[in-house]
Design a protein around this motif. Structure first.
Motif, PDB file in Angstrom:
ATOM      1  N   THR A   3       0.844  -1.191   0.000  1.00  0.00           N
ATOM      2  CA  THR A   3       0.000   0.000   0.000  1.00  0.00           C
ATOM      3  C   THR A   3       0.878   1.239   0.000  1.00  0.00           C
ATOM      4  O   THR A   3       1.783   1.370   0.820  1.00  0.00           O
ATOM      5  N   CYS A   4       0.594   2.133  -0.917  1.00  0.00           N
ATOM      6  CA  CYS A   4       1.383   3.351  -1.064  1.00  0.00           C
ATOM      7  C   CYS A   4       1.124   4.314   0.092  1.00  0.00           C
ATOM      8  O   CYS A   4      -0.015   4.548   0.489  1.00  0.00           O
ATOM      9  N   CYS A   7      -0.714   7.752  -1.839  1.00  0.00           N
ATOM     10  CA  CYS A   7      -2.055   7.708  -2.435  1.00  0.00           C
ATOM     11  C   CYS A   7      -2.939   6.622  -1.837  1.00  0.00           C
ATOM     12  O   CYS A   7      -4.101   6.503  -2.186  1.00  0.00           O
ATOM     13  N   ARG A   8      -2.367   5.806  -0.955  1.00  0.00           N
ATOM     14  CA  ARG A   8      -3.115   4.749  -0.252  1.00  0.00           C
ATOM     15  C   ARG A   8      -3.636   3.638  -1.158  1.00  0.00           C
ATOM     16  O   ARG A   8      -4.522   2.894  -0.789  1.00  0.00           O
ATOM     17  N   ARG A   9      -3.098   3.544  -2.369  1.00  0.00           N
ATOM     18  CA  ARG A   9      -3.491   2.477  -3.284  1.00  0.00           C
ATOM     19  C   ARG A   9      -2.471   1.352  -3.230  1.00  0.00           C
ATOM     20  O   ARG A   9      -1.306   1.572  -2.934  1.00  0.00           O
ATOM     21  N   ASP A  10      -2.929   0.155  -3.515  1.00  0.00           N
ATOM     22  CA  ASP A  10      -2.027  -0.998  -3.577  1.00  0.00           C
ATOM     23  C   ASP A  10      -1.277  -0.984  -4.895  1.00  0.00           C
ATOM     24  O   ASP A  10      -1.839  -0.628  -5.934  1.00  0.00           O
ATOM     25  N   TYR A  11      -0.006  -1.349  -4.830  1.00  0.00           N
ATOM     26  CA  TYR A  11       0.790  -1.470  -6.049  1.00  0.00           C
ATOM     27  C   TYR A  11       1.734  -2.649  -5.920  1.00  0.00           C
ATOM     28  O   TYR A  11       2.046  -3.115  -4.830  1.00  0.00           O
ATOM     29  N   HIS A  22       5.270   5.106  -7.455  1.00  0.00           N
ATOM     30  CA  HIS A  22       4.836   5.294  -6.074  1.00  0.00           C
ATOM     31  C   HIS A  22       5.954   5.639  -5.096  1.00  0.00           C
ATOM     32  O   HIS A  22       5.672   5.948  -3.944  1.00  0.00           O
ATOM     33  N   CYS A  42       2.616   9.499  -8.038  1.00  0.00           N
ATOM     34  CA  CYS A  42       1.242   9.187  -7.631  1.00  0.00           C
ATOM     35  C   CYS A  42       0.669  10.216  -6.672  1.00  0.00           C
ATOM     36  O   CYS A  42      -0.503  10.173  -6.336  1.00  0.00           O
TER      37      CYS A  42
END
Length: 55
Positions: A3-4, A7-11, A22, A42
């Motif tokens: 999790t970034c 941006c709190r998104r998974d990558y 990220h 990101c």
């Protein structure tokens, strides 16, 4: 998957392109005090205090 922090998104940290997007900072030269300066690609600059071409 990771999790970034920004941006709190998974990558996928094993994917070099995703990891760079990220983690590696972009060169924001819009203003010396830009909030996104030193942040990765990101970072949600467009929804922050500034808009720069890198974001």
């Amino acid at each position: 998957m990771k999790t970034c922090h920004y941006c709190r998104r998974d990558y996928d940290e094993t994917n070099a392109v995703d990891a760079a997007h990220h983690t590696e900072p972009v060169a924001c030269n819009a203003r010396p005090t830009c909030r996104c300066q030193g942040r990765p690609g990101c970072y949600p600059c467009g929804d922050s205090f500034c808009y720069c071409s890198e974001h």
